[in-house]
Design a protein around this motif. Structure first.
Motif, PDB file in Angstrom:
ATOM      1  N   MET A 110       0.603  -5.712   4.636  1.00  0.00           N
ATOM      2  CA  MET A 110       1.741  -6.386   4.142  1.00  0.00           C
ATOM      3  C   MET A 110       2.937  -5.456   4.540  1.00  0.00           C
ATOM      4  SD  MET A 110       1.796  -7.765   0.164  1.00  0.00           S
ATOM      5  CE  MET A 110       3.631  -7.404  -0.325  1.00  0.00           C
ATOM      6  N   LYS A 111       3.934  -5.869   5.125  1.00  0.00           N
ATOM      7  CA  LYS A 111       5.059  -4.888   5.508  1.00  0.00           C
ATOM      8  C   LYS A 111       5.982  -4.534   4.406  1.00  0.00           C
ATOM      9  CE  LYS A 111       8.793  -4.743   8.964  1.00  0.00           C
ATOM     10  NZ  LYS A 111       9.649  -3.787   7.922  1.00  0.00           N
ATOM     11  N   ALA A 112       6.310  -5.602   3.385  1.00  0.00           N
ATOM     12  CA  ALA A 112       7.006  -4.836   2.489  1.00  0.00           C
ATOM     13  C   ALA A 112       6.329  -3.728   1.591  1.00  0.00           C
ATOM     14  CB  ALA A 112       7.229  -6.231   1.548  1.00  0.00           C
ATOM     15  N   LEU A 113       5.054  -3.980   1.492  1.00  0.00           N
ATOM     16  CA  LEU A 113       4.232  -2.827   0.724  1.00  0.00           C
ATOM     17  C   LEU A 113       4.250  -1.643   1.563  1.00  0.00           C
ATOM     18  CD1 LEU A 113       2.469  -1.613  -1.445  1.00  0.00           C
ATOM     19  CD2 LEU A 113       0.608  -2.882  -0.126  1.00  0.00           C
ATOM     20  N   GLN A 114       4.201  -1.662   2.989  1.00  0.00           N
ATOM     21  CA  GLN A 114       4.235  -0.274   3.852  1.00  0.00           C
ATOM     22  C   GLN A 114       5.494   0.130   3.504  1.00  0.00           C
ATOM     23  OE1 GLN A 114       3.156  -1.340   7.759  1.00  0.00           O
ATOM     24  NE2 GLN A 114       0.973  -1.957   7.337  1.00  0.00           N
ATOM     25  N   ASP A 115       6.801  -0.826   3.555  1.00  0.00           N
ATOM     26  CA  ASP A 115       8.044  -0.178   3.865  1.00  0.00           C
ATOM     27  C   ASP A 115       8.142   0.649   2.427  1.00  0.00           C
ATOM     28  OD1 ASP A 115       8.332  -1.290   6.167  1.00  0.00           O
ATOM     29  OD2 ASP A 115       9.612  -3.023   5.479  1.00  0.00           O
ATOM     30  N   LYS A 116       7.823   0.055   1.251  1.00  0.00           N
ATOM     31  CA  LYS A 116       7.693   0.605  -0.281  1.00  0.00           C
ATOM     32  C   LYS A 116       7.177   2.050  -0.125  1.00  0.00           C
ATOM     33  CE  LYS A 116       9.820  -0.502  -4.066  1.00  0.00           C
ATOM     34  NZ  LYS A 116      11.054  -0.783  -4.345  1.00  0.00           N
TER      35      LYS A 116
ATOM     36  N   GLU B 183     -10.415  -6.690   1.384  1.00  0.00           N
ATOM     37  CA  GLU B 183      -9.174  -7.139   2.084  1.00  0.00           C
ATOM     38  C   GLU B 183      -8.076  -6.193   1.540  1.00  0.00           C
ATOM     39  OE1 GLU B 183      -8.225  -9.460   3.967  1.00  0.00           O
ATOM     40  OE2 GLU B 183     -10.049 -10.302   4.180  1.00  0.00           O
ATOM     41  N   SER B 184      -7.478  -5.320   2.091  1.00  0.00           N
ATOM     42  CA  SER B 184      -6.450  -4.171   2.048  1.00  0.00           C
ATOM     43  C   SER B 184      -5.307  -4.602   2.405  1.00  0.00           C
ATOM     44  CB  SER B 184      -7.063  -2.817   2.427  1.00  0.00           C
ATOM     45  OG  SER B 184      -8.332  -2.531   1.698  1.00  0.00           O
ATOM     46  N   LEU B 185      -4.148  -4.453   1.546  1.00  0.00           N
ATOM     47  CA  LEU B 185      -2.851  -4.816   1.907  1.00  0.00           C
ATOM     48  C   LEU B 185      -2.082  -3.566   2.859  1.00  0.00           C
ATOM     49  CD1 LEU B 185      -1.655  -6.728  -1.051  1.00  0.00           C
ATOM     50  CD2 LEU B 185      -3.049  -7.498   0.910  1.00  0.00           C
ATOM     51  N   ALA B 186      -2.646  -2.278   2.575  1.00  0.00           N
ATOM     52  CA  ALA B 186      -1.973  -1.351   3.237  1.00  0.00           C
ATOM     53  C   ALA B 186      -3.224  -0.337   3.410  1.00  0.00           C
ATOM     54  CB  ALA B 186      -0.713  -0.551   2.541  1.00  0.00           C
ATOM     55  N   ARG B 187      -3.328  -0.337   4.731  1.00  0.00           N
ATOM     56  CA  ARG B 187      -4.608   0.827   5.215  1.00  0.00           C
ATOM     57  C   ARG B 187      -3.831   2.041   5.707  1.00  0.00           C
ATOM     58  NH1 ARG B 187      -9.437  -1.985   8.269  1.00  0.00           N
ATOM     59  NH2 ARG B 187     -10.362  -0.103   7.432  1.00  0.00           N
TER      60      ARG B 187
END
Length: 197
Positions: free
Chosen positions: A1-7, A173-177
């Motif tokens: 999930m890009k928004a989470l990675q960016d954060k 299911e992980s949103l940021a690995r």
């Protein structure tokens, strides 16, 4: 999930012993708009599983789990770490070792909250060595219910938790690995860069 990675890249801090501090948006101060996106993403990923309960462990998993339960339209159950006069008997329990706190805790859920007919989605903030996830799976098993999978906000893929759950046949299911926290830098697994839909 890009928004989470960016954060994570913007506000996360890498601490010694492979600890990622995300207390400015996830587990102390909460970015509620981002957590709403997290809840939506988990609800979308598990939409076909006929979830009847969402289960998490106090305290850091509560916000993403609550927003996931809200999106799915089901109750949230919180496994308690501390003893309470109101949670004293007829309990499902499991022992959990905390990687960040370096201590063991017994978690508990009232038998009234999860029944055999329930289809339970487990949500947690981090997956490292998988102890919290295994403890929550134990509670679901003791209740005679069905675990439909585990949703993780941030997974440290370089630690043993994911492999241990994969070996048990558990859907994760992980949103940021995260593949590495070396030299104060956060590196993501390539596949997570393609999660955003």
């Amino acid at each position: 999930m890009k928004a989470l990675q960016d954060k994570i890249l913007q506000e996360g801090r890498v601490l010694p012993n492979h600890i990622l501090q995300v207390d400015q948006f996830l587990n102390h101060q909460v970015d509620t708009a981002l957590m709403e996106q997290v809840g939506n993403e988990f609800a979308k990923r598990f939409a076909q599983e006929r979830v009847t309960k969402v289960l998490t462990i106090e305290a850091s998993g509560i916000v993403p789990a609550c927003l996931t339960a809200l999106q799915l339209g089901v109750p949230l159950v919180i496994a308690k770490k501390s003893k309470s006069l109101t949670l004293a008997s007829a309990l499902h329990t499991a022992d959990v070792y905390s990687y960040t706190k370096q201590e063991a805790t017994t978690i508990a859920v009232s038998e009234k909250t999860i029944q055999a007919e329930d289809r339970v989605l487990i949500i947690d903030d981090f997956l490292a060595n998988g102890e919290a996830a295994k403890g929550l799976l134990t509670i679901v098993e003791k209740a005679g219910a069905t675990s439909v999978g585990i949703g993780i906000v941030i997974e440290k893929s370089f630690q043993t938790g994911r492999q241990s759950l994969d070996d048990q046949g558990v859907r994760v299911e992980s949103l940021a690995r995260i593949s590495s926290l070396q030299n104060g830098q956060v590196s993501f697994l390539l596949e997570t860069a393609m999660i955003e839909k």
